[in-house]
Every structure is written in C-alpha cells, then in structure tokens.
Design a protein around this motif. Structure first.
Motif, PDB file in Angstrom:
ATOM      1  N   HIS A 129      -8.836   8.789   5.027  1.00  0.00           N
ATOM      2  CA  HIS A 129      -9.760   7.653   5.591  1.00  0.00           C
ATOM      3  C   HIS A 129     -11.008   7.692   4.821  1.00  0.00           C
ATOM      4  O   HIS A 129     -11.862   8.531   4.601  1.00  0.00           O
ATOM      5  N   VAL A 130     -11.155   6.536   3.871  1.00  0.00           N
ATOM      6  CA  VAL A 130     -12.110   6.303   3.058  1.00  0.00           C
ATOM      7  C   VAL A 130     -13.198   5.531   3.416  1.00  0.00           C
ATOM      8  O   VAL A 130     -13.049   4.281   3.623  1.00  0.00           O
ATOM      9  N   SER A 131     -14.262   6.042   3.716  1.00  0.00           N
ATOM     10  CA  SER A 131     -15.565   5.599   4.191  1.00  0.00           C
ATOM     11  C   SER A 131     -16.688   5.364   3.174  1.00  0.00           C
ATOM     12  O   SER A 131     -17.678   5.184   3.610  1.00  0.00           O
ATOM     13  N   TYR A 132     -16.281   5.167   2.076  1.00  0.00           N
ATOM     14  CA  TYR A 132     -17.279   4.896   0.919  1.00  0.00           C
ATOM     15  C   TYR A 132     -17.162   3.495   0.857  1.00  0.00           C
ATOM     16  O   TYR A 132     -16.265   2.666   1.207  1.00  0.00           O
ATOM     17  N   GLY A 133     -18.203   2.910   0.273  1.00  0.00           N
ATOM     18  CA  GLY A 133     -18.419   1.454  -0.019  1.00  0.00           C
ATOM     19  C   GLY A 133     -17.249   0.973  -1.099  1.00  0.00           C
ATOM     20  O   GLY A 133     -17.097   1.969  -2.142  1.00  0.00           O
ATOM     21  N   TYR A 134     -16.393   0.141  -0.817  1.00  0.00           N
ATOM     22  CA  TYR A 134     -15.661  -0.494  -1.690  1.00  0.00           C
ATOM     23  C   TYR A 134     -16.224  -1.660  -2.689  1.00  0.00           C
ATOM     24  O   TYR A 134     -17.083  -2.471  -2.089  1.00  0.00           O
ATOM     25  N   GLY A 135     -16.275  -1.537  -3.948  1.00  0.00           N
ATOM     26  CA  GLY A 135     -17.016  -2.521  -4.771  1.00  0.00           C
ATOM     27  C   GLY A 135     -17.271  -2.133  -5.931  1.00  0.00           C
ATOM     28  O   GLY A 135     -16.561  -1.404  -6.765  1.00  0.00           O
ATOM     29  N   LEU A 136     -18.331  -2.356  -6.693  1.00  0.00           N
ATOM     30  CA  LEU A 136     -18.785  -1.886  -7.841  1.00  0.00           C
ATOM     31  C   LEU A 136     -19.485  -0.481  -7.917  1.00  0.00           C
ATOM     32  O   LEU A 136     -19.039   0.314  -8.837  1.00  0.00           O
ATOM     33  N   PHE A 137     -19.616   0.116  -6.781  1.00  0.00           N
ATOM     34  CA  PHE A 137     -19.825   1.365  -6.468  1.00  0.00           C
ATOM     35  C   PHE A 137     -18.430   2.103  -6.777  1.00  0.00           C
ATOM     36  O   PHE A 137     -17.425   1.601  -6.145  1.00  0.00           O
ATOM     37  N   GLY A 140     -15.803   4.286  -3.298  1.00  0.00           N
ATOM     38  CA  GLY A 140     -14.512   3.675  -2.623  1.00  0.00           C
ATOM     39  C   GLY A 140     -13.325   3.700  -3.426  1.00  0.00           C
ATOM     40  O   GLY A 140     -12.391   4.462  -3.042  1.00  0.00           O
ATOM     41  N   LEU A 141     -13.368   3.064  -4.443  1.00  0.00           N
ATOM     42  CA  LEU A 141     -11.985   2.626  -5.170  1.00  0.00           C
ATOM     43  C   LEU A 141     -11.429   3.721  -5.816  1.00  0.00           C
ATOM     44  O   LEU A 141     -10.376   4.136  -6.037  1.00  0.00           O
ATOM     45  N   GLY A 142     -12.597   4.701  -6.320  1.00  0.00           N
ATOM     46  CA  GLY A 142     -12.047   6.060  -7.090  1.00  0.00           C
ATOM     47  C   GLY A 142     -11.302   7.041  -6.106  1.00  0.00           C
ATOM     48  O   GLY A 142     -10.263   7.429  -6.573  1.00  0.00           O
ATOM     49  N   ILE A 143     -11.746   7.123  -4.920  1.00  0.00           N
ATOM     50  CA  ILE A 143     -11.184   8.098  -4.110  1.00  0.00           C
ATOM     51  C   ILE A 143      -9.665   7.557  -3.498  1.00  0.00           C
ATOM     52  O   ILE A 143      -8.827   8.128  -3.413  1.00  0.00           O
ATOM     53  N   HIS A 144      -9.892   5.957  -3.382  1.00  0.00           N
ATOM     54  CA  HIS A 144      -8.653   5.344  -2.778  1.00  0.00           C
ATOM     55  C   HIS A 144      -7.595   5.571  -3.936  1.00  0.00           C
ATOM     56  O   HIS A 144      -6.491   5.895  -3.396  1.00  0.00           O
ATOM     57  N   ASP A 145      -7.626   5.461  -5.159  1.00  0.00           N
ATOM     58  CA  ASP A 145      -6.764   5.546  -6.060  1.00  0.00           C
ATOM     59  C   ASP A 145      -6.155   6.919  -6.251  1.00  0.00           C
ATOM     60  O   ASP A 145      -5.143   7.023  -6.295  1.00  0.00           O
ATOM     61  N   GLY A 146      -7.013   7.827  -5.989  1.00  0.00           N
ATOM     62  CA  GLY A 146      -6.738   9.365  -6.120  1.00  0.00           C
ATOM     63  C   GLY A 146      -5.642   9.676  -5.108  1.00  0.00           C
ATOM     64  O   GLY A 146      -4.789  10.227  -5.028  1.00  0.00           O
TER      65      GLY A 146
END
Lengths: 434, 132
Positions: A129-137, A140-146
């Motif tokens: 469950h990824v509750s980091y911001g998705y976007g330029l930060f 979100g996308l970093g954890i998502h891809d991993g």
C-alpha cells in the motif's frame, strides 16, 4: 533476501564490483558533463588516476548548488532521448532540483527498492500500500516500481483522504504500508479513534522514510498499527527512496553499495573520516547513467557501521541521519530551507525580511508557522484590517507555492523577533525527535 | 471637522495594550477617543490624541509601526435618529464610511463620532455645509 549474491557478497567481491562500475562512471561524467570535465581538470585528476575505491578522496565534491546552477539538464550525462523519467524536489529560491533517469536507471532503482521491501518481509503475495505522494516527488513512483518488480500486489493509494486509506486497508487487505512515519502515526491514531479492530487489518509491516523519526515513534507506530516498522533512506539526487534500507535487525540501514559508494567526511575540512565516526554522508553513484553524481554532499550527518550484520547482508550500514550540516528542515516530508522564506519576504514591501519559523507537530502532522515582522508600509495605504489580512494572505500564497506545503502566517510588530549577533536563530523546532 | 487619527499595529497578546497606552501617557498626551479592530493575531489600535505628532514620535521611538490618517469628526444630536441622519446624508451623497467610533463628549445634548471616509475632505465639506 532479494539478491543474496550481491547483498551478501564478500567485501572483496563487492569492492571489485564497485571499482569496475566506478571507473565506467567517472569516464561517463568526464566525457559527457562539461562541469565534471572542468572540475576534474582543475583538480588535475583524470578518471584513470583512480586506481581503487579508496582513491575516491582524490576527486572533487558535487554540491546541491551544482544542480541548481545546471538547472534543469546540464548535469545529465546522456542525450535527452535516453532519459525516460524526470523527478524534482523543492530547493531554495523556488528553483527545483531536477533529476533524470534512463530505462536502466529506473530498473536499478526498482532493484534497490525491491531489496528494501524484501528486507521488510514483503513477497509477491503481499499487498503493498503506497501512501507516498505520486508525482515529481520520488517517494510514490519509486516505491511503486520496486513493489511491482518484486511482484507484489501494488496499491497506488497516494496521499490524503485518510478515511479512504482505511477503507482500502480493510477491503483490499493491505499488508505492507509505505508512507512517511508521521502519516503512519496519524493513520494509527485514526484507527484507534474510529475503533477499527486491528484484526480487521492485514498489515504486517511498514517501510517509512522521507523525514526524520525516532525510536519512540517507531515503537508507537508498531504498537498502534500492530506491525514491524522499517526505515528507508534516500534522496532524489542519488536516486530516491532505496539508497539504503533496514533489515529485520532494525540496526542501521544497509546501503545499496553496488550502486552507491558511501563516505563520511568532516563537513568543515572535507577530509574522509574512518568508519564509525560521525560526519557528513557523501555518495558516489557508480551505475547511474542519466545523473551519475560523484561525491555528492548530502548534508545529512550520519555514521557508517562496518560490523557484520546478523541478517547476513554484507552491505555497510548507515545510522539514521541525526541532523544536517546545513539549515534544511524536513516538514511533512518536504525539504524546506529558511532562505526560501527569506526570498519570498524580500519581494513584499510591507514586511521586513525578519522572520522566525516555528515547526511543531500536532496530531502527528508537522505544522509550520512563519512569524513575519511588518513595517510601517503596511499602514501607509490603509489602516483597514482587511487590507492587512490581504497582505498576510498574499505572503501565505507565495510561501505555500514556493515551499509546496501550507504555512500559517503570523504578522508581528517590528523589532519583536530577537536579533542575534552572528548566525541568526531563525528556526524553533518543537518536534520532539530525540 | 478633519482631525488626525493615529493607527498602531499591535500584536494580540496580553498586556500589549497597556504597554502601548503607557507610551502615550509617558509622552504626556491625552487620549480623546480610541477603537481597536482585532483579529486572532493582531489588532489595529486607532487613537485620537491631543498633540498627535508628539504621540506618534513616542510610539515610533518604541519601534511600533504607526501611521496617521485624516478622519472626520462629527457632532450629532444626542437623541434617537441622530446618527442615522448623518449616515443617511453621507450615503445619499455616495460617501462610504469604512469604520467609525464614538468620542468622549463634554456636552450633555451632543454626541461626537469619528468616521473614516474614503474622501475625507469632500465629506467634511458636505457635513459643514449641512450644518454639522
């Protein structure tokens, strides 16, 4: 372990891998990045002068200012057609720090994150469950891809809407939570308030990063959410989350040393300090293609732990950073430099650039109050309250959009903020982190 | 009549009003009228004092942000409808009163108010012509 052959490789083996990659990386920057060619030449050093990883100390440092000066792409070591992703983080004076990734860079980053997730016990049967911001930060996308590389069921919940997050926990069966530690605490409190029984949740672990947190916070998160809480470290300039990660021993974060070579230096003299001593953390990217920074000064104060870890990993561990060698604050996961606020105030004629930042934590969310001294200009055109409130609102909008987080503005009388000799005390941080 | 009003920015904290009025007292100025417009964080103290400049200087010397503004002082009959009548006159002539407050009056059958009007000089002319 996700990559036991690397994560638990012998130190000699790892040194060989690092050196091979380092030489390649040095040639890449020397041949493709004008700033590095110029700086290496000034220092009288060529990539081939580096005969071992220990020779790193012969090379010049890279600073955050270099990224700003080369904004947006002048530090990239590959043609833009090879870049497939851009991320950015906030920086002083509103200028963002831009970072780029090739396809290979994203793959390498995903491996780093997959190792971190594995170390926290995640498998392909887990719901991440990824509750980091998705976007330029990068969070979100970093954890998502991993998580996707690991093969886990990835839930891109992003930030906000806590009720919905809790609904997803219960309905989708989230088992690994990734967010900032302060948001994890907030989620824990909300669960208690709403009297949601922990049995309704399938959470077993969480990976938390992007802001400083303490052992006390870890214990509280673990109790409130009924999970094991793991730390993860990263910065967008190096790659994003996953530069280093905690294992089940929860005793420092293993650095993905096949990609990032760490050093600890004395921030004043720049001299390399021996393992175990506390100083500024410096990283050299050896496998990155788009933005391979050499000896990047993170400004984070930490320590390298060379002892073998009980988990079997041989990657060096770093201690959770215990401060900064500059004045950067991390508020709600966002990097804030006091100078950003100063630059905003200088554009508003009704106030003085005398300010005080008061950082606190209410209900486990960071709050930022900016006290600003007004000057007589504010009363010149009108003494109406509405007029003064409009100016306060104007300051708020400018500060909010520069920092990327919401601040409370309090106008104060001229000369009411203490002046100091020497270095101005501009920040009161009431968050209890230690 | 046009008179000078002093406006002072003050923080909303306990004791501050006492401190600021003490500065005026120490300067030997007598306060004739005052009002405070307040918000949660700050207030604007508006004062009519004798010897405006002396009071202004004293406040400034203490580091306060001060400004002075022309306001209109009007004497009205102290009976029902007295204030409404003058406000009607101003509104009929398209003057906008931004804020107003009462004055200490030394006369029994008269009240005195201070008005902040956009175009103070013109408004004052109208009021004088109309017998105020």
């Amino acid at each position: 372990m996700y990559n036991p052959e690397i994560e638990a490789a012998s130190r000699e083996e790892l040194r060989k891998i690092q050196y091979k990659a380092l030489i390649k990386s040095l040639h890449r920057v020397y041949d493709n990045v004008p700033l590095y060619k110029q700086r290496f030449d000034e220092w009288g050093v060529k990539p081939d002068d580096i005969k071992s990883v220990d020779d790193l100390s012969k090379l010049p440092f890279t600073y955050k200012q270099d990224l700003r000066d080369c904004y947006p792409y002048a530090l990239f070591a590959v043609p833009m057609e090879e870049v497939v992703r851009i991320h950015a983080s906030s920086g002083t004076t509103g200028k963002q720090t831009v970072v780029g990734y090739t396809k290979n860079d994203l793959d390498m980053w995903s491996v780093c994150v997959a190792r971190a997730l594995s170390a926290a016990g995640a498998t392909k049967r887990d719901f991440v469950h990824v509750s980091y911001g998705y976007g330029l930060f990068t969070g979100g996308l970093g954890i998502h891809d991993g998580a996707q590389l690991l093969g886990a069921i990835t839930i891109p919940a992003s930030v906000g809407n806590t009720d919905r997050q809790l609904q997803i926990f219960q309905d989708f069966g989230s088992s690994i939570l990734c967010c900032t530690p302060s948001y994890a605490l907030y989620l824990g409190e909300t669960i208690a308030e709403k009297k949601i029984p922990l049995e309704n949740l399938k959470l077993k672990a969480g990976i938390f990063g992007a802001e400083p947190w303490t052992e006390n916070m870890r214990r509280e998160i673990e109790t409130r959410l009924g999970i094991k809480a793991y730390d993860i470290y990263g910065l967008s300039e190096i790659v994003g989350p996953g530069v280093s990660y905690e294992c089940e021993c929860q005793a420092g974060m293993h650095i993905n040393e096949d990609n990032f070579i760490p050093e600890i230096i004395d921030p004043e003299t720049g001299k390399v300090l021996p393992y175990g001593e506390r100083g500024e953390l410096v990283f050299t990217c050896v496998t990155k293609e788009a933005l391979p920074l050499i000896r990047y000064r993170t400004r984070d104060i930490s320590r390298l732990i060379p002892d073998k870890c009980a988990c079997g990993r041989t990657f060096l561990r770093m201690e959770k950073p215990c401060g900064r060698s500059d004045d950067m604050l991390i508020i709600r996961g966002v990097n804030v430099f006091p100078s950003q606020i100063e630059s905003v105030l200088l554009t508003i004629k009704e106030v003085l650039p005398h300010y005080m930042l008061i950082v606190d934590r209410a209900n486990n969310l960071d709050t930022l109050e900016v006290k600003v001294e007004i000057n007589e200009e504010i009363l010149t055109s009108s003494d109406a309250v509405r007029h003064i409130e409009d100016i306060s609102l104007k300051i708020k909008h400018k500060i909010d959009s520069t920092l990327g987080i919401s601040a409370k503005i309090t106008l104060v009388e001229p000369n009411s903020i203490p002046r100091s000799q020497g270095k101005a005390q501009r920040v009161i941080d009431n968050r209890k982190l230690n | 009549m046009i008179i000078k009003q002093i406006s002072v920015f003050i923080e909303n904290r306990s004791g501050r009003l006492a401190e600021v009025t003490s500065i005026i007292a120490e300067a030997g100025c007598s306060i004739r009228a005052l009002s405070i417009a307040d918000t949660t964080n700050f207030g604007i103290l508006r004062l009519i004092v004798e010897e405006t400049e002396k009071a202004e200087d004293a406040l400034r010397k203490h580091g306060l942000a001060v400004s002075s503004t022309n306001v209109v002082s009007v004497r009205i009959e102290d009976k029902p409808g007295g204030l409404a009548k003058v406000l009607r006159l101003l509104s009929d002539n398209e003057f906008t009163v931004e804020y107003m407050y009462a004055f200490i009056s030394k006369s029994d059958n008269e009240a005195q108010v201070v008005m902040h009007i956009d175009n103070a000089l013109k408004a004052d002319e109208l009021l004088t012509k109309s017998g105020y």
